[in-house]
Scaffold this active site. Structure first.
Site, PDB file in Angstrom:
ATOM      1  N   LYS A 116     -18.485  54.315 -42.974  1.00 25.89           N
ATOM      2  CA  LYS A 116     -18.269  54.496 -44.404  1.00 25.89           C
ATOM      3  C   LYS A 116     -18.788  55.831 -44.914  1.00 25.89           C
ATOM      4  CE  LYS A 116     -17.933  49.595 -45.459  1.00 25.89           C
ATOM      5  NZ  LYS A 116     -17.732  49.195 -44.064  1.00 25.89           N
ATOM      6  N   GLU A 274      -9.537  50.733 -50.931  1.00 29.87           N
ATOM      7  CA  GLU A 274     -10.230  49.951 -51.944  1.00 29.87           C
ATOM      8  C   GLU A 274     -10.937  50.868 -52.940  1.00 29.87           C
ATOM      9  OE1 GLU A 274     -12.403  46.626 -50.595  1.00 29.87           O
ATOM     10  OE2 GLU A 274     -10.782  45.935 -49.294  1.00 29.87           O
ATOM     11  N   ASN A 289      -9.757  49.647 -45.392  1.00 32.92           N
ATOM     12  CA  ASN A 289      -9.640  48.587 -44.398  1.00 32.92           C
ATOM     13  C   ASN A 289      -8.442  48.887 -43.520  1.00 32.92           C
ATOM     14  OD1 ASN A 289     -11.806  46.750 -45.023  1.00 32.92           O
ATOM     15  ND2 ASN A 289     -10.731  46.324 -46.929  1.00 32.92           N
ATOM     16  N   ARG A 291      -6.610  47.238 -41.390  1.00 29.50           N
ATOM     17  CA  ARG A 291      -6.090  45.990 -40.819  1.00 29.50           C
ATOM     18  C   ARG A 291      -5.293  45.238 -41.878  1.00 29.50           C
ATOM     19  NH1 ARG A 291      -9.259  42.576 -43.685  1.00 29.50           N
ATOM     20  NH2 ARG A 291     -11.408  43.186 -44.100  1.00 29.50           N
ATOM     21  N   VAL A 294      -6.725  39.475 -45.835  1.00 28.51           N
ATOM     22  CA  VAL A 294      -6.566  38.049 -46.122  1.00 28.51           C
ATOM     23  C   VAL A 294      -5.566  37.855 -47.263  1.00 28.51           C
ATOM     24  CG1 VAL A 294      -7.748  35.971 -46.949  1.00 28.51           C
ATOM     25  CG2 VAL A 294      -8.909  37.501 -45.338  1.00 28.51           C
TER      26      VAL A 294
END
Length: 444
Positions: A116, A274, A289, A291, A294
């Site tokens: 990060k 994000e 992220n 990937r 959810v």
């Protein structure tokens, strides 16, 4: 296109990926732990292999066992889903070394964006706004000095991992030492990397994320935003798209910044940028992220684009057959996560046999789950057992549709958070869209 894919995951996301593969004519291979022998994803896949005991570290995180299953089965690619090995740079690299396609970015890209601190610096260089803060902090003395420069309140944050671990809020200089040591120790324990950095604590804020889809031919498409501000201890409970806090002008700015970020690093695959959105209307990069998320179904609902199928196609080297101009956001979608836990007893996890299951139906109602009646939920894994997603022409109608759908959900034999989700979506602050990431904490 791949002819056979191994799914290195479990639960509802493994079922979701298997279904997408079946629709694409791709043979599927499931892996499972001894505790998941009767799991739905095992019976839905064309082939299945046991990869170890119930414990995650000996099964779903066992890279050698998963790769062995891929080689033995003849799988050409591995889809990691989300969580587990989905953002593990070493696993992505090992797949490449075994001549197996990792359905996601390269190991180098995962490592770069998973750090990060480096991600912040990369975004800053690309001209993407970032939260004011520091680089890696080496000592308590340095933390004290930088804290005075950044100003309080601030956050001490681990550069690795996620899920809210390795993060400590600091309201004054007196709290710096304890927070620094605690965040460092937790990060080392959780991620094997104790390095931390600091950034200004923006409060109150909304959590907004932009979905990206990038192919190997240089095309970057943004698929709108999702609001994920309904959280408990940095874990999302409810998501919606689009966000009522994002104006058309801000949406354009966010998507432009996200596209700029993806192009700056040469990103390929499905990814999410994000942002934190402050009350004064400014947004700041938080993390990327690398990937599938959810909450991807809400984006699928408002765009009509199957993200899992396109993630597979992009990994196979296919070019996107649509451009940014072709993407439109239609109506409103909401997702509620159904977790096997007791919200009224400190969110105590619950497991046991499902004695009765009723899944809601109706137009534009979707329930992603791996549950079936008689299935026994093991105590070893994540508490999420399903995702209820609805879509409607307007947000008001989507809220009513979700309320009706939640009232229909029946999962007997375990404790679950259905009543809490009904409570949240019926709250006045959710109704007017003014809720922020501190909403649940404020309510106690």
């Amino acid at each position: 296109m791949f002819s056979k894919i191994l799914i290195a995951n479990r639960g509802e996301i493994a079922v979701r990926i298997i279904r997408a593969c079946k629709e694409m004519g791709i043979t599927t291979v499931a892996v499972f732990s001894e505790a998941d022998r009767d799991a739905l994803h095992v019976s839905l896949a064309d082939e299945s292999y046991c990869i170890g005991p119930a414990q995650v570290g000996q099964s779903y995180l066992n890279m050698e066992a998963i790769l062995s299953a891929a080689v033995v089965s003849g799988a050409e690619a591995i889809h990691p889903g989300y969580g587990l090995l989905s953002e593990n740079a070493r696993f992505a690299t090992l797949c490449q070394q075994c001549n197996i396609t990792f359905i996601g970015p390269t190991g180098e890209m995962i490592e770069k964006m998973g750090d990060k601190d480096e991600a912040r610096r990369t975004m800053k260089q690309a001209g993407v706004p970032v939260v004011p803060g520091s680089d890696i902090v080496e000592s308590v003395d340095e933390a004290l000095r930088l804290g005075a420069q950044i100003g309080y309140p601030l956050l001490v944050k681990a550069r690795s991992g996620g899920g809210g671990r390795g993060i400590r809020r600091v309201d004054s200089e007196a709290e710096i030492e304890r927070a620094f040591l605690a965040a460092t120790a937790e990060a080392q324990s959780a991620f094997g990397d104790g390095a931390v950095y600091m950034e200004k604590f923006l409060f109150p804020v909304k959590h907004i994320e932009v979905q990206l889809l990038c192919d190997a031919h240089g095309q970057v498409v943004c698929l709108g935003e999702r609001e994920c501000s309904m959280q408990r201890k940095n874990q999302k409970l409810l998501e919606e798209s689009p966000s009522v806090a994002v104006s058309p002008k801000m949406r354009e700015e966010m998507m432009a910044a996200s596209a700029k970020a993806a192009k700056a690093i040469g990103y390929r695959g499905l990814g999410t940028i994000e942002f934190l959105l402050s009350q004064d209307g400014h947004f700041y990069f938080m993390e990327m992220n690398t990937r599938l998320q959810v909450e991807h179904p809400v984006t699928e609902m408002v765009t009509g684009i199957d993200l899992v199928k396109w993630q597979i196609r992009v990994a196979a080297g296919l070019e996107l057959d649509f451009t940014q101009k072709d993407v439109t956001l239609n109506g409103h979608a909401i997702e509620c996560r159904i977790n096997a836990e007791d919200p009224y007893h400190d969110f105590r996890p619950s497991c046991g046999q499902i004695t009765m299951l009723h899944i809601p139906g109706g137009p534009w109602v979707r329930f992603d789950t791996a549950l079936y009646q008689g299935y026994t939920i093991p105590p070893f894994y994540d508490s999420m057992v399903g995702k209820l997603i609805v879509h409607a022409p307007t947000r008001e109608e989507a809220i009513r549709k979700m309320q009706a759908a939640l009232c229909e959900v029946v999962v007997e034999g375990i404790e679950n958070n259905r009543e809490l989700q009904l409570d949240l979506i019926s709250d006045e602050r959710f109704g007017d869209g003014s809720y922020t990431t501190d909403f649940l904490a404020e309510r106690g």
